[in-house]
Every structure is written in structure tokens, then in C-alpha cells.
Design an enzyme around this catalytic site. Structure first.
Site, PDB file in Angstrom:
ATOM      1  N   GLU A  78     -11.118 -10.890  13.537  1.00  0.00           N
ATOM      2  CA  GLU A  78     -10.123  -9.930  13.999  1.00  0.00           C
ATOM      3  C   GLU A  78     -10.864  -8.709  14.541  1.00  0.00           C
ATOM      4  O   GLU A  78     -11.932  -8.346  14.042  1.00  0.00           O
ATOM      5  CB  GLU A  78      -9.230  -9.488  12.844  1.00  0.00           C
ATOM      6  CG  GLU A  78      -8.313 -10.568  12.332  1.00  0.00           C
ATOM      7  CD  GLU A  78      -7.206  -9.968  11.458  1.00  0.00           C
ATOM      8  OE1 GLU A  78      -6.098  -9.791  11.966  1.00  0.00           O
ATOM      9  OE2 GLU A  78      -7.473  -9.673  10.285  1.00  0.00           O
ATOM     10  N   SER A  96      -7.863  -1.399   0.686  1.00  0.00           N
ATOM     11  CA  SER A  96      -8.851  -1.795   1.691  1.00  0.00           C
ATOM     12  C   SER A  96      -9.500  -0.609   2.386  1.00  0.00           C
ATOM     13  O   SER A  96     -10.183   0.177   1.758  1.00  0.00           O
ATOM     14  CB  SER A  96      -8.153  -2.719   2.691  1.00  0.00           C
ATOM     15  OG  SER A  96      -9.072  -3.221   3.601  1.00  0.00           O
ATOM     16  N   HIS A  97      -9.200  -0.451   3.677  1.00  0.00           N
ATOM     17  CA  HIS A  97      -9.872   0.552   4.506  1.00  0.00           C
ATOM     18  C   HIS A  97      -9.168   1.908   4.465  1.00  0.00           C
ATOM     19  O   HIS A  97      -9.557   2.805   5.201  1.00  0.00           O
ATOM     20  CB  HIS A  97      -9.937   0.040   5.938  1.00  0.00           C
ATOM     21  CG  HIS A  97      -8.587  -0.428   6.440  1.00  0.00           C
ATOM     22  ND1 HIS A  97      -7.997  -1.566   5.970  1.00  0.00           N
ATOM     23  CD2 HIS A  97      -7.730   0.119   7.311  1.00  0.00           C
ATOM     24  CE1 HIS A  97      -6.819  -1.724   6.558  1.00  0.00           C
ATOM     25  NE2 HIS A  97      -6.631  -0.707   7.373  1.00  0.00           N
ATOM     26  N   ASP A 132     -16.101  -2.081   4.042  1.00  0.00           N
ATOM     27  CA  ASP A 132     -15.065  -1.266   3.401  1.00  0.00           C
ATOM     28  C   ASP A 132     -15.146  -1.471   1.894  1.00  0.00           C
ATOM     29  O   ASP A 132     -15.997  -2.231   1.402  1.00  0.00           O
ATOM     30  CB  ASP A 132     -13.666  -1.552   3.973  1.00  0.00           C
ATOM     31  CG  ASP A 132     -13.132  -2.932   3.615  1.00  0.00           C
ATOM     32  OD1 ASP A 132     -13.931  -3.800   3.239  1.00  0.00           O
ATOM     33  OD2 ASP A 132     -11.910  -3.134   3.724  1.00  0.00           O
ATOM     34  N   ASP A 174     -14.264  -6.812   2.545  1.00  0.00           N
ATOM     35  CA  ASP A 174     -13.902  -7.869   3.488  1.00  0.00           C
ATOM     36  C   ASP A 174     -14.119  -7.469   4.944  1.00  0.00           C
ATOM     37  O   ASP A 174     -14.055  -8.305   5.835  1.00  0.00           O
ATOM     38  CB  ASP A 174     -12.478  -8.403   3.227  1.00  0.00           C
ATOM     39  CG  ASP A 174     -11.423  -7.324   3.264  1.00  0.00           C
ATOM     40  OD1 ASP A 174     -11.776  -6.157   3.516  1.00  0.00           O
ATOM     41  OD2 ASP A 174     -10.243  -7.653   3.031  1.00  0.00           O
ATOM     42  N   ARG A 175     -14.386  -6.180   5.193  1.00  0.00           N
ATOM     43  CA  ARG A 175     -14.631  -5.758   6.585  1.00  0.00           C
ATOM     44  C   ARG A 175     -16.108  -5.464   6.804  1.00  0.00           C
ATOM     45  O   ARG A 175     -16.826  -5.117   5.863  1.00  0.00           O
ATOM     46  CB  ARG A 175     -13.849  -4.485   6.890  1.00  0.00           C
ATOM     47  CG  ARG A 175     -12.374  -4.699   6.857  1.00  0.00           C
ATOM     48  CD  ARG A 175     -11.658  -3.437   7.272  1.00  0.00           C
ATOM     49  NE  ARG A 175     -10.238  -3.745   7.395  1.00  0.00           N
ATOM     50  CZ  ARG A 175      -9.424  -3.175   8.260  1.00  0.00           C
ATOM     51  NH1 ARG A 175      -9.870  -2.245   9.072  1.00  0.00           N
ATOM     52  NH2 ARG A 175      -8.158  -3.526   8.311  1.00  0.00           N
ATOM     53  N   SER A 204     -10.290  -5.829  13.973  1.00  0.00           N
ATOM     54  CA  SER A 204     -10.299  -4.786  12.956  1.00  0.00           C
ATOM     55  C   SER A 204     -11.469  -4.960  11.982  1.00  0.00           C
ATOM     56  O   SER A 204     -11.335  -4.685  10.808  1.00  0.00           O
ATOM     57  CB  SER A 204      -8.979  -4.821  12.198  1.00  0.00           C
ATOM     58  OG  SER A 204      -8.729  -6.136  11.721  1.00  0.00           O
ATOM     59  N   ASP A 220     -13.378  -2.986  -0.453  1.00  0.00           N
ATOM     60  CA  ASP A 220     -13.203  -4.298  -1.083  1.00  0.00           C
ATOM     61  C   ASP A 220     -14.038  -5.370  -0.386  1.00  0.00           C
ATOM     62  O   ASP A 220     -13.903  -6.565  -0.685  1.00  0.00           O
ATOM     63  CB  ASP A 220     -11.728  -4.697  -1.171  1.00  0.00           C
ATOM     64  CG  ASP A 220     -11.074  -4.860   0.188  1.00  0.00           C
ATOM     65  OD1 ASP A 220     -11.528  -4.183   1.129  1.00  0.00           O
ATOM     66  OD2 ASP A 220     -10.128  -5.648   0.313  1.00  0.00           O
ATOM     67  N   LYS A 224     -11.630 -13.008   4.907  1.00  0.00           N
ATOM     68  CA  LYS A 224     -12.718 -12.445   5.674  1.00  0.00           C
ATOM     69  C   LYS A 224     -13.721 -11.889   4.669  1.00  0.00           C
ATOM     70  O   LYS A 224     -13.350 -11.506   3.563  1.00  0.00           O
ATOM     71  CB  LYS A 224     -12.210 -11.363   6.615  1.00  0.00           C
ATOM     72  CG  LYS A 224     -11.469 -10.239   5.949  1.00  0.00           C
ATOM     73  CD  LYS A 224     -10.778  -9.378   6.995  1.00  0.00           C
ATOM     74  CE  LYS A 224      -9.914  -8.336   6.328  1.00  0.00           C
ATOM     75  NZ  LYS A 224      -8.760  -7.934   7.098  1.00  0.00           N
ATOM     76  N   ARG A 273       0.841  -1.208   0.000  1.00  0.00           N
ATOM     77  CA  ARG A 273       0.000   0.000   0.000  1.00  0.00           C
ATOM     78  C   ARG A 273       0.859   1.234   0.000  1.00  0.00           C
ATOM     79  O   ARG A 273       1.758   1.355   0.823  1.00  0.00           O
ATOM     80  CB  ARG A 273      -0.870   0.045   1.268  1.00  0.00           C
ATOM     81  CG  ARG A 273      -1.999  -0.894   1.164  1.00  0.00           C
ATOM     82  CD  ARG A 273      -2.913  -0.815   2.336  1.00  0.00           C
ATOM     83  NE  ARG A 273      -3.577  -2.093   2.417  1.00  0.00           N
ATOM     84  CZ  ARG A 273      -4.444  -2.420   3.321  1.00  0.00           C
ATOM     85  NH1 ARG A 273      -4.763  -1.574   4.262  1.00  0.00           N
ATOM     86  NH2 ARG A 273      -5.001  -3.608   3.302  1.00  0.00           N
TER      87      ARG A 273
END
Ligand code: G1P
Ligand code: ZN
Length: 475
Positions: free
Chosen positions: A289, A121-122, A201, A205-206, A291, A203, A302, A27
Site C-alpha cells: 500500500e 498504529s501511525h 511505526d 507494520d509500516r 501508506s 506496531d 504487512k 481508534r
């Protein structure tokens, strides 16, 4: 189609020392990718070079991203480089968009060699934001999925999907689903008009789960609730349950469920990849997680939408509100009060020095047994270390995974440096404290944890060292 073969060019380039992948891929700020010669090309070539030529030639590869700025430019480069590297077929998400869990799923379905996911991601997007690249191997946007699954298939009203059109700068919003960046959703939920709220988020996954009136489900609690109600979820009725896992800084709420159900619990370093190894070995069914990441072994990632569907399955069986399910859980298993402080973009040298000094303090033998008194509360150190993990499947050892201070009674203070930031350093401070006294289960976590925060700040001197007066984000 032209019959002449594509011409493959070989161009000299030199490596960039800062291209070491962090917790989850590479990143960096968008302008780094734009201004440094071959910055993207170098990293992509490394991905291709890491795949054995015999596996690569004629193979299928998946490419998709969260649609952030620079997504389409990068895909053009990747497609050309894939062809030059002998990849036979590239499967690309519509308009270049595919969530991380979807890439993981498609890789398995079409037996692709792997997938390149373009996301930070986030982290924020746009020309001034971040860009990132992850590579998922063969073993493993969200907006369009939300519309299709939650609205079209499950019948949620169309206007309940908010910010679900992919935009290069996420419409100026921050894509991390937490109480700070998801404040609008919390406000909307406070009206009491809705029983269930969720945020993801970019993508996908969160996830963040909210109940009526904005009742917040801490992600560490979320995975524990799913574990405790696991057979409300049809998937697990079919597969059974092999094991639970949480990352080390995630609260020990899941441990309580594992103990009660006698299901094996794994405590891994931060980062989903550690769960992936356990899942491949058939040892892990559910992981989480702190997060905002939750997922199961149906894929190796995730998956925010999976977590939401898991919660909806539980609500459908138990016919209780989110808040009632959560408070019942605390009454049964006790409550892990939990908070995370993030100090973002602090000076890298100051952060590294702080961690080194702190490690010296906690590794001193005299530190064990030391008593910290704040107001009327006393905390005695029972153990302290720099977390180390030995993968039970292949024996790989991962060192330096975070400084832990564990007090008698199980309260913990943890310090880590983020592996996903793109500028300076991000220091994460995690605090976890267990309470089983029924009369003390319903307090404000920040009040309950104030003494432990004071101890953490004193020990680390983080404000003095970084010039900050407080964290950037509190979860
Ligand atoms: C962060 C989270 C971690 C998560 C990772 C990728 O990593 O803390 O749990 O797996 O993002 O989404 P960190 O920045 O802390 O290294
Ligand atoms: Zn993500």
C-alpha cells in the site's frame, strides 16, 4: 492457586454508536476511553461475542500492543473479560508489547483463536494522543525486534537502532514513518555516512526505506522493486509467486511489473484485510500500500521488518545502492510519479459534503471526455467512478472506496476519506502519473504533478470548503 472458581459478573451497559471500526479497528482519543463509561469494555465484549462460544471456550488468545499510553490499563481489563468469556489461556507480549506482524505470527504458531492488538498504529500516542484496538482472527514495538534481528543477529552496530525503546508517548515523536515525521532520519542519512535507512511505526507494520544521502523510496515503488527482484528473496525461491496486489490509491508501478512478468495483479480497496482474503485463498504472494505498508503471505499482515529484510536481500544479491536499484527500475518499467496530500482533522460535515458534491460531478456522463488545461498541459478524462471491489474469493462487494478520476495516458486523481482517524475527518488526495520518457525520469514529483494537483484542488474546492490553505502532510 485458590480452588474456588472466579466469579463472573454480568453488568448492564449500553452501546456507543461511534464504535464502528474503520479501515483497521477502532481508534479514538485516549480521553474517550478514559471518560466514557465501559467504552473499552463494550468493544472488547463485542470482540468476544463475535466468536462462537464453542470456539471460545478453553481457547487461547494473544494480546499485545505497541506500548502506548493506556496499553497496560486495557490489558488488565481484557484479561479479566477473557476469563469471564471462557477463554482458557491468554498469551501476552512481554510488558504487554507485541508488534502487529508478531501477533499475527504467534496466532498461527500456537493455533490461537485470535489476537487483540492495542495500537492506534501511525497515530500519535500519550495521554493527549490516540488509542486503538484491532482484532486479528485465527487466520491470521517494534523496537525490540529491530535490536534483536538487525543488531544482534545481522550485526548492525547497536547505535544504529534509534528510538527503539517502547515508550507510552513514543518519546513525543509521531510514530508514522514518512518524510514529515521521519525528518530526523532523512537528515541523518543526508550526511552520506549510511547506505541504508529504515523507519517503522509503533506496531511495526509500516516501513519507510531510504538510501544513501536520504534517497527516498516511495512505498508504491518499494513494492514494485520487491516484485521485480522477487527471486532475490529466498522465501519466494521456495514458495514461488502466486499474485501481486496493491490498494487502489497505490501507484500503478506494481502493475508494470505484473504485466512484464505475467503475474496476476489485484487492485483492492484500502486496508490490508482485502489482501488477507486473497492470501488465504493462495492467490497472493506480495502486496503493498502507498501508506508505507508492504508484506507477503508468510503472515497475513504487512510487516515493516519483513520489507526491510526483503530490501536487504535484494541489495545483497544485486550489490548496488538503493538509488541505483530504483533508477534502474524506472529505466526498465517507467516511473509513476506519485504524491499524497493529507488534510487532517478537518470538519467532518464539510468533508462529507465535499465528497458527495464531487461524486455528483464525476458521475455526470458529460464529465467523461472533458479536457482540463493547466498551463501547457492538457488532461482528458477517460473514466471516473466511486471505486467498488468485488472480492474474487467470496464475492463480497465493497462500495464507496474512493473517488477516482482517470485521465488518458493513465494519470489518476483519487479522493478518499480516511477510516483510521480519531477526530473530525481526514481527506486524502492521491495523485499518480506515469512517465516512460527516459529524459524525464529524474524530476521532482511535486513539480511533475503540480498541474494535476491544481485540477484536483479546483474540482474539489477543498481549501475553500475546509478553510485550509494546504495539506497537513505531503508524502
Ligand atoms: C490508512 C492507510 C491504509 C492502511 C490503514 C491501516 O487507512 O491509508 O492504507 O491500510 O491506514 O494502517 P486510512 O486512514 O486511509 O483509511
Ligand atoms: Zn501500524
Amino acid at each position: 492457586m485458590n480452588d474456588s472458581p472466579l466469579q463472573v459478573l454480568t453488568l448492564p451497559t449500553s452501546p456507543y454508536p461511534d464504535q464502528r471500526p474503520g479501515t483497521s479497528g477502532l481508534r479514538k482519543k485516549v480521553h474517550i476511553f478514559q471518560s466514557k463509561k465501559n467504552y473499552l469494555h463494550n468493544f472488547i465484549q463485542c470482540i468476544f461475542s463475535s466468536i462462537d462460544l464453542r470456539d471460545r471456550q478453553g481457547s487461547t488468545m494473544v494480546v499485545g500492543g505497541d506500548g502506548r499510553y493506556f496499553n497496560s490499563t486495557a490489558i488488565q481489563v481484557i484479561v479479566q473479560m477473557a476469563a469471564a468469556n471462557g477463554v482458557g489461556r491468554v498469551v501476552i507480549g512481554q510488558n504487554g508489547i507485541m508488534s502487529t506482524p508478531a501477533v499475527s505470527c504467534v496466532i498461527r504458531k500456537i493455533k490461537a483463536i485470535g489476537g487483540i492488538i492495542l495500537t492506534a498504529s501511525h497515530n500519535p500516542g500519550g495521554p493527549d494522543g490516540d488509542f486503538g484496538i484491532k482484532f486479528n482472527t485465527a487466520n491470521g514495538v517494534i523496537g525490540p525486534y529491530v535490536k534483536k534481528i538487525l543488531c544482534e543477529e545481522l550485526g548492525s552496530p547497536a547505535n544504529s537502532a534509534i528510538n527503539c525503546v517502547p515508550l507510552e508517548n513514543f518519546g513525543g515523536c509521531h510514530p508514522d514513518p514518512n518524510l514529515t515525521y521521519g525528518a530526523d532520519l532523512v537528515e541523518t542519512m543526508k550526511s552520506g555516512q549510511y547506505d541504508f535507512g529504515a523507519a517503522f511505526d509503533g506496531d511495526g507494520d509500516r516501513n519507510m526505506i531510504l538510501g544513501k544521502h536520504g534517497f527516498f523510496v516511495n512505498p508504491s515503488d518499494s513494492v514494485a522493486v520487491i516484485a521485480a527482484n522477487i527471486f532475490c528473496i529466498p522465501y519466494f525461491q521456495h514458495t514461488g509467486v502466486r499474485g501481486f496486489a496493491r490498494s487502489m490509491p497505490t501507484s500503478a508501478a506494481l502493475d508494470m511489473v505484473a504485466r512484464a512478468t505475467k503475474i496476476q495483479l489485484y487492485e483492492t480497496p484500502t486496508g490490508w484485510k482485502f489482501f488477507g482474503s486473497l492470501m488465504d485463498a493462495g492467490r497472493l504472494s506480495l502486496g503493498g500500500e502507498e501508506s508505507f505498508g508492504t508484506g507477503s503471505d508468510y503472515i497475513r499482515e504487512k510487516d515493516g521488518l519483513w520489507a526491510v529484510l526483503a530490501w536487504l536481500s535484494i541489495l545483497a544479491v544485486r550489490r548496488q545502492s538503493v538509488e541505483d536499484i530504483m533508477t534502474d527500475h524506472w529505466r526498465t518499467y517507467g516511473r509513476n510519479y506519485y504524491t499524497r496530500f493529507d488534510y487532517e482533522a478537518v470538519d467532518l460535515d464539510a468533508a462529507v459534503e465535499m465528497m458527495l458534491d464531487l461524486e455528483l460531478v464525476v458521475s455526470d456522463k458529460a464529465f467523461i471526455g472533458q479536457v482540463f488545461t493547466v498551463g501547457e498541459k492538457k488532461y482528458q478524462v477517460e473514466a471516473a467512478d466511486n471505486f467498488e471491489y468485488s472480492d474474487p474469493v467470496d464475492g463480497t462487494i465493497s462500495r464507496n472506496q474512493g473517488l477516482r478520476i482517470i485521465f488518458k495516458g493513465g494519470s489518476r486523481i483519487i479522493f478518499r476519506l480516511s477510516g483510521t482517524d480519531s477526530f473530525g475527518a481526514t481527506v486524502r488526495l492521491y495523485i499518480d502519473s506515469f512517465e516512460k520518457d527516459l529524459s524525464k525520469l529524474f524530476q521532482d514529483p511535486q513539480v511533475v504533478l503540480a498541474e494535476l494537483v491544481t485540477i484536483a484542488l479546483q474540482l474539489s474546492q477543498i481549501h475553500e470548503r475546509t478553510g485550509r490553505r494546504g495539506p497537513t502532510v505531503i508524502t
